[in-house]
Design a protein around this motif. Structure first.
Motif, mmCIF file in Angstrom:
data_model
loop_
_atom_site.group_PDB
_atom_site.id
_atom_site.type_symbol
_atom_site.label_atom_id
_atom_site.label_comp_id
_atom_site.label_asym_id
_atom_site.label_seq_id
_atom_site.Cartn_x
_atom_site.Cartn_y
_atom_site.Cartn_z
ATOM 1 N N LYS A 85 0.808 -1.222 0.000
ATOM 2 C CA LYS A 85 0.000 0.000 0.000
ATOM 3 C C LYS A 85 0.844 1.275 0.000
ATOM 4 O O LYS A 85 0.291 2.378 -0.071
ATOM 5 C CB LYS A 85 -0.925 0.000 1.219
ATOM 6 C CG LYS A 85 -1.894 -1.176 1.250
ATOM 7 C CD LYS A 85 -2.773 -1.133 2.495
ATOM 8 C CE LYS A 85 -3.748 -2.301 2.514
ATOM 9 N NZ LYS A 85 -4.620 -2.293 3.711
ATOM 10 N N LYS A 87 3.453 4.371 -0.896
ATOM 11 C CA LYS A 87 3.862 5.203 -2.018
ATOM 12 C C LYS A 87 5.359 5.025 -2.246
ATOM 13 O O LYS A 87 6.058 4.422 -1.437
ATOM 14 C CB LYS A 87 3.518 6.657 -1.725
ATOM 15 C CG LYS A 87 2.013 6.899 -1.619
ATOM 16 C CD LYS A 87 1.694 8.360 -1.367
ATOM 17 C CE LYS A 87 0.186 8.572 -1.288
ATOM 18 N NZ LYS A 87 -0.162 9.995 -1.022
ATOM 19 N N ALA A 88 5.852 5.565 -3.363
ATOM 20 C CA ALA A 88 7.212 5.275 -3.818
ATOM 21 C C ALA A 88 8.271 5.553 -2.753
ATOM 22 O O ALA A 88 9.166 4.728 -2.521
ATOM 23 C CB ALA A 88 7.511 6.070 -5.080
ATOM 24 N N THR A 90 8.004 5.708 0.517
ATOM 25 C CA THR A 90 7.895 4.765 1.626
ATOM 26 C C THR A 90 8.347 3.380 1.206
ATOM 27 O O THR A 90 8.952 2.652 2.006
ATOM 28 C CB THR A 90 6.450 4.720 2.151
ATOM 29 O OG1 THR A 90 6.041 6.037 2.510
ATOM 30 C CG2 THR A 90 6.339 3.813 3.374
ATOM 31 N N GLN A 91 8.073 2.995 -0.033
ATOM 32 C CA GLN A 91 8.556 1.705 -0.527
ATOM 33 C C GLN A 91 10.074 1.619 -0.428
ATOM 34 O O GLN A 91 10.617 0.592 -0.018
ATOM 35 C CB GLN A 91 8.113 1.493 -1.970
ATOM 36 C CG GLN A 91 6.645 1.174 -2.136
ATOM 37 C CD GLN A 91 6.254 0.990 -3.579
ATOM 38 O OE1 GLN A 91 7.080 1.142 -4.487
ATOM 39 N NE2 GLN A 91 4.996 0.672 -3.815
#
Length: 237
Positions: A85, A87-88, A90-91
């Motif tokens: 879930k 966003k980039a 946080t990934q």
């Protein structure tokens, strides 16, 4: 986090803990030496973890540092859930956090639950050189992460990295790497058959590397083939 631990402790059973300790080879000199189980099934663990997907990296670090296997598994399941879930930006933070903790991802089930869903997922549209560097380390679990991460690519019908990482790992002495190689080759074979009715790439890889591929890896790779093809490859070996 304390609530999570309380829930896990409430459903833990000594009988399952004893069985898990044997299954995951926790005895002296075995690959899981010193690992501690409290006795929780993965389905139960997964169900509880869904309620704690907002845990911070600090809390997850505490869980990963814990000697109890199920706590480390809980942290990884939560990270996988967060990755889906995120966003980039946080990934990337999740990916970096995961790689920082490879010493704590120290049994095959921990790797297999998370490597493809975090490392493979993140690297899918990026440079994958780090997987080759990981495969060339002398750390068993980092090496297994490298090959299992490619499972994500396999599911997207991209096989080259799996073959190349497998070639790096073929000389490995540990059967946990042999099994991982064979498993990933079998996954490619299954998708080749499903999509093209033939599995030429896997068979070509096996024929090319037959003198190097460990027997365990070969048996895993050919498990779903016809009896005729299984016999053919075993006779080559």
């Amino acid at each position: 986090m304390n609530e999570l631990i309380s829930e896990l402790q409430a459903i833990a059973t000594p009988e399952r803990a004893k069985a898990s300790a044997l299954f995951f080879k926790t005895g002296k000199g075995q690959y899981g030496e010193g690992d501690i189980f409290i006795g929780i099934s993965n389905p139960d663990l997964r169900a509880i973890c869904k309620k704690y997907n907002s845990l911070s990296f600090d809390d997850l670090q505490t869980l990963l540092n814990d000697p109890i296997h199920e706590y480390r598994m809980a942290a990884l399941m939560i990270l996988v859930n967060q990755m889906k879930k995120a966003k980039a930006e946080t990934q990337k933070n999740i990916y970096d956090f995961y790689l920082k903790n490879t010493q704590q991802i120290n049994n095959w089930d921990l790797v297999d639950t998370s490597a493809h869903a975090i490392v493979g997922y993140y690297l899918f549209d990026k440079d994958r050189q780090i997987l080759y560097d990981m495969a060339r380390t002398d750390h068993l679990w980092t090496q297994r992460i490298a090959i299992i991460a490619s499972w994500y690519f396999i599911n997207k019908k991209q096989y080259e990295d799996t073959f190349r990482i497998a070639e790096i790992l073929l000389p490995h002495k540990h059967d946990l790497i042999h099994k991982a190689i064979g498993w990933m080759l079998r996954e490619i074979w299954k998708r080749e058959v499903k999509n093209n009715k033939e599995a030429k790439q896997v068979e070509q890889f096996l024929e090319k590397n037959i003198s190097l591929i460990p027997r365990t890896a070969l048996r895993y790779a050919i498990e779903k083939m016809t009896e005729e093809r299984r016999k053919y490859f075993m006779q080559l070996k």
